[in-house]
Motif scaffolding. Structure first.
Motif, short mmCIF file in Angstrom:
data_model
loop_
_atom_site.label_atom_id
_atom_site.label_comp_id
_atom_site.label_asym_id
_atom_site.label_seq_id
_atom_site.Cartn_x
_atom_site.Cartn_y
_atom_site.Cartn_z
N TYR A 118 0.82 -1.21 0.00
CA TYR A 118 0.00 0.00 0.00
C TYR A 118 0.85 1.26 0.00
O TYR A 118 0.31 2.37 -0.10
N TYR B 202 -2.95 2.41 8.90
CA TYR B 202 -3.03 2.84 7.50
C TYR B 202 -3.23 1.63 6.57
O TYR B 202 -4.10 1.65 5.69
N ALA B 203 -2.42 0.58 6.76
CA ALA B 203 -2.53 -0.59 5.89
C ALA B 203 -3.91 -1.24 6.02
O ALA B 203 -4.50 -1.68 5.02
N GLN C 248 -6.67 0.30 6.79
CA GLN C 248 -7.63 1.20 6.14
C GLN C 248 -7.61 1.04 4.62
O GLN C 248 -8.63 1.28 3.96
N GLN C 249 -6.45 0.64 4.07
CA GLN C 249 -6.35 0.45 2.63
C GLN C 249 -6.89 -0.91 2.18
O GLN C 249 -6.98 -1.17 0.98
N GLY C 250 -7.24 -1.76 3.11
CA GLY C 250 -7.79 -3.07 2.78
C GLY C 250 -7.28 -4.18 3.67
O GLY C 250 -7.98 -5.16 3.91
#
Length: 211
Positions: A164, A193-194, A196-198
């Motif tokens: 990501y 963050y990771a 939230q990206q999937g």
């Protein structure tokens, strides 16, 4: 390695065995970081191959990637197998320190594929080296040394994070978003963050702050 049996057990077994072997090497006064890392990765390989599996299954035996580092006298010695990576994150320059053991890297370096063609291939995320019973004769890690040039961060991580944010400059941007120089809150922010990206893969990371 998500296509293998019990990949979460493989990852945990590798980490535990590698750390224990490196700690033993320190107690034994082994001074060479490369030797220590090779001993650690060899122990990790043995641990992974001992995980019970179903021999009748079509799924591959337990497997994992690995990246580890030893820092002494402002020099980082880094060893890896697979596509887990090491980065140097700093204001003046952020760098990827390792090179993936992957089909995509081999395809690009061979000249048979452009980066865009390789990235769009169904084999783009396939790795060509890893720790597992099916690669027990190929357990020697690649090694690189990196003189730490200034204050910054040494980041070790799985592709669950860097997929990501593969660009080192963007990783530095993510580091700065925390407004906190300490490793633990930065690590929590990167994992968040990771996710939230999937969060589609194992998100494991370690950060060493260098003052």
């Amino acid at each position: 390695v998500s296509s293998s049996q019990h990949p979460e057990l493989a990852a945990q077994a590798a980490v535990t065995a590698c750390l224990e072997a490196i700690e033993t090497a320190i107690v034994q006064n082994i001074a060479d970081p490369t030797t220590m890392i090779c001993q650690g990765v060899a122990a990790a390989l043995r641990a992974v191959t001992q995980i019970p599996i179903d021999p009748t299954s079509a799924i591959d035996p337990s497997a994992t990637t690995i990246v580890t580092a030893i820092v002494r006298d402002n020099i980082a010695t880094i060893g890896w197998l697979g596509d887990s990576r090491a980065y140097w994150i700093a204001p003046d320059k952020s760098l990827q320190l390792t090179q993936d053991d992957s089909w995509m890297r081999d395809a690009i370096e061979s000249g048979l594929y452009t980066p865009a063609q390789a990235e769009s291939s169904p084999y783009a995320h396939a790795i060509v080296r890893w720790l597992g019973a099916d690669t027990a004769d190929d357990g020697i890690p690649s090694i690189v040394t990196f003189p730490l040039p200034s204050a910054g961060y040494l980041l070790l991580c799985t592709d669950g994070l860097w997929n990501y944010a593969p660009d080192p400059g963007y990783l530095y941007h993510l580091f700065q978003q925390t407004n906190d120089p300490h490793a633990f809150p930065i690590a929590r922010h990167l994992i968040r963050y990771a996710n939230q990206q999937g969060g589609q893969d194992n998100i494991t990371l370690g950060i060493l702050a260098i003052d």
